[in-house]
Design a protein around this motif. Sequence first.
Motif, PDB file in Angstrom:
ATOM      1  N   GLN A 130       0.825  -1.205   0.000  1.00  0.00           N
ATOM      2  CA  GLN A 130       0.000   0.000   0.000  1.00  0.00           C
ATOM      3  C   GLN A 130       0.863   1.261   0.000  1.00  0.00           C
ATOM      4  O   GLN A 130       0.555   2.256  -0.652  1.00  0.00           O
ATOM      5  N   LEU A 131       1.996   1.219   0.718  1.00  0.00           N
ATOM      6  CA  LEU A 131       2.907   2.361   0.744  1.00  0.00           C
ATOM      7  C   LEU A 131       3.475   2.620  -0.647  1.00  0.00           C
ATOM      8  O   LEU A 131       3.526   3.767  -1.108  1.00  0.00           O
ATOM      9  N   ALA A 132       3.888   1.559  -1.331  1.00  0.00           N
ATOM     10  CA  ALA A 132       4.438   1.729  -2.676  1.00  0.00           C
ATOM     11  C   ALA A 132       3.394   2.306  -3.625  1.00  0.00           C
ATOM     12  O   ALA A 132       3.702   3.188  -4.444  1.00  0.00           O
ATOM     13  N   ASP A 133       2.154   1.838  -3.511  1.00  0.00           N
ATOM     14  CA  ASP A 133       1.090   2.373  -4.373  1.00  0.00           C
ATOM     15  C   ASP A 133       0.839   3.848  -4.078  1.00  0.00           C
ATOM     16  O   ASP A 133       0.687   4.662  -4.993  1.00  0.00           O
ATOM     17  N   SER A 134       0.808   4.193  -2.786  1.00  0.00           N
ATOM     18  CA  SER A 134       0.524   5.576  -2.411  1.00  0.00           C
ATOM     19  C   SER A 134       1.623   6.526  -2.882  1.00  0.00           C
ATOM     20  O   SER A 134       1.354   7.664  -3.274  1.00  0.00           O
ATOM     21  N   LEU A 135       2.872   6.053  -2.837  1.00  0.00           N
ATOM     22  CA  LEU A 135       4.001   6.895  -3.231  1.00  0.00           C
ATOM     23  C   LEU A 135       4.310   6.793  -4.710  1.00  0.00           C
ATOM     24  O   LEU A 135       5.234   7.444  -5.201  1.00  0.00           O
ATOM     25  N   ASP A 136       3.537   5.955  -5.417  1.00  0.00           N
ATOM     26  CA  ASP A 136       3.761   5.733  -6.844  1.00  0.00           C
ATOM     27  C   ASP A 136       5.192   5.277  -7.109  1.00  0.00           C
ATOM     28  O   ASP A 136       5.875   5.748  -8.025  1.00  0.00           O
ATOM     29  N   LEU A 137       5.640   4.324  -6.277  1.00  0.00           N
ATOM     30  CA  LEU A 137       6.975   3.754  -6.433  1.00  0.00           C
ATOM     31  C   LEU A 137       6.857   2.282  -6.826  1.00  0.00           C
ATOM     32  O   LEU A 137       6.046   1.554  -6.240  1.00  0.00           O
ATOM     33  N   PRO A 138       7.625   1.836  -7.812  1.00  0.00           N
ATOM     34  CA  PRO A 138       7.620   0.404  -8.115  1.00  0.00           C
ATOM     35  C   PRO A 138       8.181  -0.389  -6.943  1.00  0.00           C
ATOM     36  O   PRO A 138       9.208  -0.009  -6.363  1.00  0.00           O
ATOM     37  N   LEU A 139       7.485  -1.459  -6.577  1.00  0.00           N
ATOM     38  CA  LEU A 139       7.900  -2.277  -5.440  1.00  0.00           C
ATOM     39  C   LEU A 139       8.678  -3.492  -5.928  1.00  0.00           C
ATOM     40  O   LEU A 139       8.205  -4.243  -6.774  1.00  0.00           O
ATOM     41  N   THR A 140       9.866  -3.678  -5.378  1.00  0.00           N
ATOM     42  CA  THR A 140      10.684  -4.851  -5.667  1.00  0.00           C
ATOM     43  C   THR A 140      10.825  -5.652  -4.382  1.00  0.00           C
ATOM     44  O   THR A 140      11.418  -5.174  -3.412  1.00  0.00           O
ATOM     45  N   THR A 141      10.255  -6.853  -4.370  1.00  0.00           N
ATOM     46  CA  THR A 141      10.301  -7.696  -3.177  1.00  0.00           C
ATOM     47  C   THR A 141      11.360  -8.771  -3.339  1.00  0.00           C
ATOM     48  O   THR A 141      11.388  -9.494  -4.341  1.00  0.00           O
ATOM     49  N   VAL A 142      12.239  -8.866  -2.362  1.00  0.00           N
ATOM     50  CA  VAL A 142      13.303  -9.873  -2.360  1.00  0.00           C
ATOM     51  C   VAL A 142      13.186 -10.657  -1.063  1.00  0.00           C
ATOM     52  O   VAL A 142      13.275 -10.073   0.026  1.00  0.00           O
ATOM     53  N   ILE A 143      12.948 -11.959  -1.164  1.00  0.00           N
ATOM     54  CA  ILE A 143      12.875 -12.825   0.023  1.00  0.00           C
ATOM     55  C   ILE A 143      14.308 -13.192   0.398  1.00  0.00           C
ATOM     56  O   ILE A 143      14.950 -14.003  -0.273  1.00  0.00           O
ATOM     57  N   ALA A 144      14.807 -12.593   1.453  1.00  0.00           N
ATOM     58  CA  ALA A 144      16.227 -12.729   1.782  1.00  0.00           C
ATOM     59  C   ALA A 144      16.618 -14.172   2.049  1.00  0.00           C
ATOM     60  O   ALA A 144      17.719 -14.609   1.687  1.00  0.00           O
TER      61      ALA A 144
END
Length: 402
Positions: A59-73
């Motif tokens: 939701q934060l990424a959508d609100s800030l209009d930032l592409p979200l990159t998820t990396v499972i460490a």
Amino acid sequence: MTAPSRLDAATELLTLLGAATTEPRPDIQLAALTVAVAADLPVLLWGEPGIGKTAALNQLADSLDLPLTTVIASVHEPSDFSGLPIVGADPATDGVPLAPPDWAVRLVRTGRGLLFLDELSTAPPAVQAALLRLVLERRIGALRLPPGVRIVAAANPRSSAADGWELGPPLANRFVHLLWTHDPDVVVRGLGGVWPRATLPVLDREKFPDAVAFARRAVCRLLAARPALVHQLPGSEARRGGAWPSPRSWEMTLRLIAFATAAGAGRDVLSLLVRGTVGDGPGFELLTSMDRMDLPDPERLLADPAAADLPERGDLRQAVLDGVVAAVQRQPERSRWDAAWALLVKAVETGPPDLVVVPATTLAALRRDDWDVPASIEKLAGTVSISRTADRAARAAARVAP
């Protein structure tokens, strides 16, 4: 044209279930997270499984209009973060470059984004060590992440993590640690289709110089008085994996105070940020010291009691009254003693009377034999129980009265 399949109908229903909107809603967790993101500091969200950490980041990424990159460490090798060695045309001349992973290349190409390092507490020590350079220097192999990329991580406590590990102290000390909990009202409203909106704080440029000066003064004042707090590595392994004070985390704290001040953030938000960076104990000491930085000068109050503006908060008002009495103790004069009584009367008239008991008792004990008891004590008699010393002083004054 073929008729819609049953799977198409299921997809349509899933789309409707996934539809949601956002609304502005006070949320100190989100506010603390957005201040840390604006300050470009790595944030680590701690919370039990299923608490909504990943959903908050989406939701934060959508609100800030930032592409979200998820990396499972936990599913990566150390080389995935330090870079994969690639043999060039002439290794003896050019060396062996370290090629970054594809997600890092995409972030650099885009120039902005939110890098989400999930399941950090299930990453083994070797992977945590490889993450050090990424979190601190923002480097992966030969690439450096651009300034437009922010880093947020999430972790479960070891007790509830699958094959969990404690975070190593070097990695833990690079994060702002925020405890992520759920608000039942937010969950209910969110399941109804409306979630809180995360937005970056509005920074007031006119406040920048004062915000920086205030942050530097707050941190330096505490550490000058309490040098032992400059660096305190906790003794237990579990506490080393959280927030603790070091020169690095104090520098992060200074930055957060400046950003929170420029954004006009509330004290609850600042408390989460400060305690999440240097730990609860040092954080509370800093917050208390900051509260007292703007307290009125006791000498100024004694010079003009009628114009005194006493703090509303009880603990701060108590500190001011104690400071006034201490000032009279240092320089006991009749006029100052009378002025202190006038301030105590004003405190009773404008706030809780119990805060006056201890200062009044101490002040009464300072009376000299040739000092008449001021009439203002009568205004206190019906509200607070003054000490025996004050009672004796009042009786002595009554005996000499015509």
